[in-house]
Design a protein around this motif. Structure first.
Motif, PDB file in Angstrom:
ATOM      1  N   PRO A  59      -5.962 -21.707  40.348  1.00 10.44           N
ATOM      2  CA  PRO A  59      -5.112 -22.847  40.720  1.00 10.44           C
ATOM      3  C   PRO A  59      -3.952 -22.559  41.667  1.00 10.44           C
ATOM      4  CG  PRO A  59      -5.688 -22.983  38.405  1.00 10.44           C
ATOM      5  CD  PRO A  59      -6.146 -21.633  38.883  1.00 10.44           C
ATOM      6  N   PRO A  60      -3.249 -21.427  41.581  1.00  3.31           N
ATOM      7  CA  PRO A  60      -2.098 -21.225  42.478  1.00  3.31           C
ATOM      8  C   PRO A  60      -2.449 -21.280  43.962  1.00  3.31           C
ATOM      9  CG  PRO A  60      -1.989 -19.681  40.659  1.00  3.31           C
ATOM     10  CD  PRO A  60      -3.326 -20.339  40.574  1.00  3.31           C
ATOM     11  N   THR A  61      -3.609 -20.754  44.344  1.00  2.10           N
ATOM     12  CA  THR A  61      -3.984 -20.706  45.762  1.00  2.10           C
ATOM     13  C   THR A  61      -5.259 -21.484  46.071  1.00  2.10           C
ATOM     14  OG1 THR A  61      -5.311 -18.690  45.512  1.00  2.10           O
ATOM     15  CG2 THR A  61      -2.955 -18.426  45.966  1.00  2.10           C
ATOM     16  N   LEU A  80     -13.632 -21.902  43.642  1.00  2.00           N
ATOM     17  CA  LEU A  80     -12.980 -22.389  44.858  1.00  2.00           C
ATOM     18  C   LEU A  80     -12.684 -23.860  44.693  1.00  2.00           C
ATOM     19  CD1 LEU A  80     -12.267 -22.020  47.966  1.00  2.00           C
ATOM     20  CD2 LEU A  80     -14.585 -22.875  48.386  1.00  2.00           C
ATOM     21  N   CYS A  81     -11.464 -24.252  45.002  1.00  2.00           N
ATOM     22  CA  CYS A  81     -11.101 -25.662  45.010  1.00  2.00           C
ATOM     23  C   CYS A  81     -11.008 -26.162  46.447  1.00  2.00           C
ATOM     24  CB  CYS A  81      -9.761 -25.881  44.302  1.00  2.00           C
ATOM     25  SG  CYS A  81      -9.856 -25.626  42.507  1.00  2.00           S
ATOM     26  N   ARG A  87      -2.695 -28.210  42.582  1.00  8.00           N
ATOM     27  CA  ARG A  87      -2.854 -27.139  41.599  1.00  8.00           C
ATOM     28  C   ARG A  87      -3.325 -27.696  40.260  1.00  8.00           C
ATOM     29  NH1 ARG A  87       1.485 -22.276  40.414  1.00  8.00           N
ATOM     30  NH2 ARG A  87       0.493 -21.442  38.525  1.00  8.00           N
ATOM     31  N   LYS A  88      -2.765 -28.820  39.849  1.00  6.32           N
ATOM     32  CA  LYS A  88      -3.138 -29.438  38.571  1.00  6.32           C
ATOM     33  C   LYS A  88      -4.599 -29.861  38.579  1.00  6.32           C
ATOM     34  CE  LYS A  88      -2.045 -33.333  35.525  1.00  6.32           C
ATOM     35  NZ  LYS A  88      -1.170 -34.532  35.340  1.00  6.32           N
ATOM     36  N   ASP A  89      -5.027 -30.541  39.634  1.00  4.61           N
ATOM     37  CA  ASP A  89      -6.410 -31.006  39.707  1.00  4.61           C
ATOM     38  C   ASP A  89      -7.382 -29.846  39.861  1.00  4.61           C
ATOM     39  OD1 ASP A  89      -5.619 -33.625  39.429  1.00  4.61           O
ATOM     40  OD2 ASP A  89      -5.695 -34.079  41.572  1.00  4.61           O
ATOM     41  N   CYS A  90      -6.948 -28.800  40.533  1.00  7.33           N
ATOM     42  CA  CYS A  90      -7.768 -27.601  40.667  1.00  7.33           C
ATOM     43  C   CYS A  90      -8.006 -26.979  39.296  1.00  7.33           C
ATOM     44  CB  CYS A  90      -7.091 -26.608  41.602  1.00  7.33           C
ATOM     45  SG  CYS A  90      -7.991 -25.051  41.838  1.00  7.33           S
ATOM     46  N   ASP A 116     -16.705 -32.474  43.183  1.00  5.61           N
ATOM     47  CA  ASP A 116     -16.089 -32.891  44.440  1.00  5.61           C
ATOM     48  C   ASP A 116     -14.846 -32.045  44.719  1.00  5.61           C
ATOM     49  OD1 ASP A 116     -16.376 -34.573  46.646  1.00  5.61           O
ATOM     50  OD2 ASP A 116     -14.832 -35.938  45.929  1.00  5.61           O
ATOM     51  N   HIS A 117     -14.169 -31.574  43.667  1.00  7.16           N
ATOM     52  CA  HIS A 117     -12.917 -30.831  43.836  1.00  7.16           C
ATOM     53  C   HIS A 117     -13.083 -29.318  43.776  1.00  7.16           C
ATOM     54  CE1 HIS A 117      -9.927 -34.304  42.701  1.00  7.16           C
ATOM     55  NE2 HIS A 117     -10.520 -34.469  43.875  1.00  7.16           N
TER      56      HIS A 117
END
Length: 242
Positions: A59-61, A80-81, A87-90, A116-117
């Motif tokens: 999430p951070p990157t 991979l997002c 970050r939250k949605d990742c 999708d994310h």
């Protein structure tokens, strides 16, 4: 309603009837390893540890990879997002992906899932830095444009430019863009690679995906080629959050 057609080497063709069909549900998945592990085995424990590691690293990157365990019980994985995802949605996507893979590919030693994310992949075989050309599927809008030849040229031009942009001096290996087709119509595009690839291999992966668009998405109003190492897509509406 979706139309599915399986084809060799783990490639899937997915017909997307409308964008609203994509929500929090997975786009697709492959349980690609023929090998299984048993309940309460060291491999299963290492897979749990890997997922916990990815929850923290990704999430951070928006990207993370790692390995847990040793020898035959070693598990390799990455997530991979999409480049615009918060970050939250990742974090939510990676957590959901790991849960869903457990249910859809129970006790399989290698699997991949796309939302999708985000995407999440793990395997007992080391795959970091290698282009995944096996796990791939297509998505397209069933509606067609009027001047297909000109439209296809504009799609290729936009996505080829994004391939260059994503792979050149871009730490996120991610690019979006748009082009005005007429006073009322804008074409939007996206290109992204997993960050274990080099810039050269990212471009190679993206260019290969772009070359496949005519096979699935000729004159279609929207289309994607989605793989384990990269993805490209275009639509006649904004694709990402701004």
């Amino acid at each position: 309603m979706f139309f599915f057609k399986s084809i060799p080497l783990g490639l899937l063709v997915l017909c997307l009837l409308h964008h609203s069909a994509i929500g929090a549900s997975p786009l697709y998945h492959f349980c690609f390893s023929p090998e299984n592990y048993t309940a309460d085995s060291p491999y299963g424990a290492n897979l749990n540890s890997l997922f916990n590691l990815l929850y923290t690293k990704v999430p951070p990157t928006g990207f993370g990879l790692g390995s847990t365990g040793q020898a035959k019980n070693k598990v390799n994985g990455l997530a991979l997002c999409r480049g615009d995802v918060s970050r939250k949605d990742c974090n939510t996507c990676v957590v959901d992906a790991s849960k869903e893979l457990r249910e859809r590919c129970p006790y399989r030693k290698g699997a991949i899932i796309w939302y999708d994310h985000c995407l999440l992949k793990y395997s007992d075989v080391s795959f970091f830095g290698q282009i995944d050309s096996r796990n791939r599927f297509y998505m397209w809008n069933v509606q067609e444009v009027e001047n297909g030849t000109l439209f296809n040229e504009k799609v290729k031009e936009l996505l080829s430019g994004l391939s260059n942009k994503a792979s050149e001096a871009n730490q996120k290996l991610y690019a979006t863009g748009e082009v005005q087709l007429d006073t009322l119509t804008t074409l939007y595009g996206i290109a992204q690679c997993t960050r274990d690839l080099s810039g050269v291999d990212c471009k190679k992966c993206l260019d290969s995906a772009i070359s496949e668009l005519p096979n699935c998405c000729d004159a279609k109003r929207g289309g994607r080629v989605v793989g384990g190492s990269c993805n490209v897509g275009y639509e006649l509406y904004p694709i990402v959050n701004t």
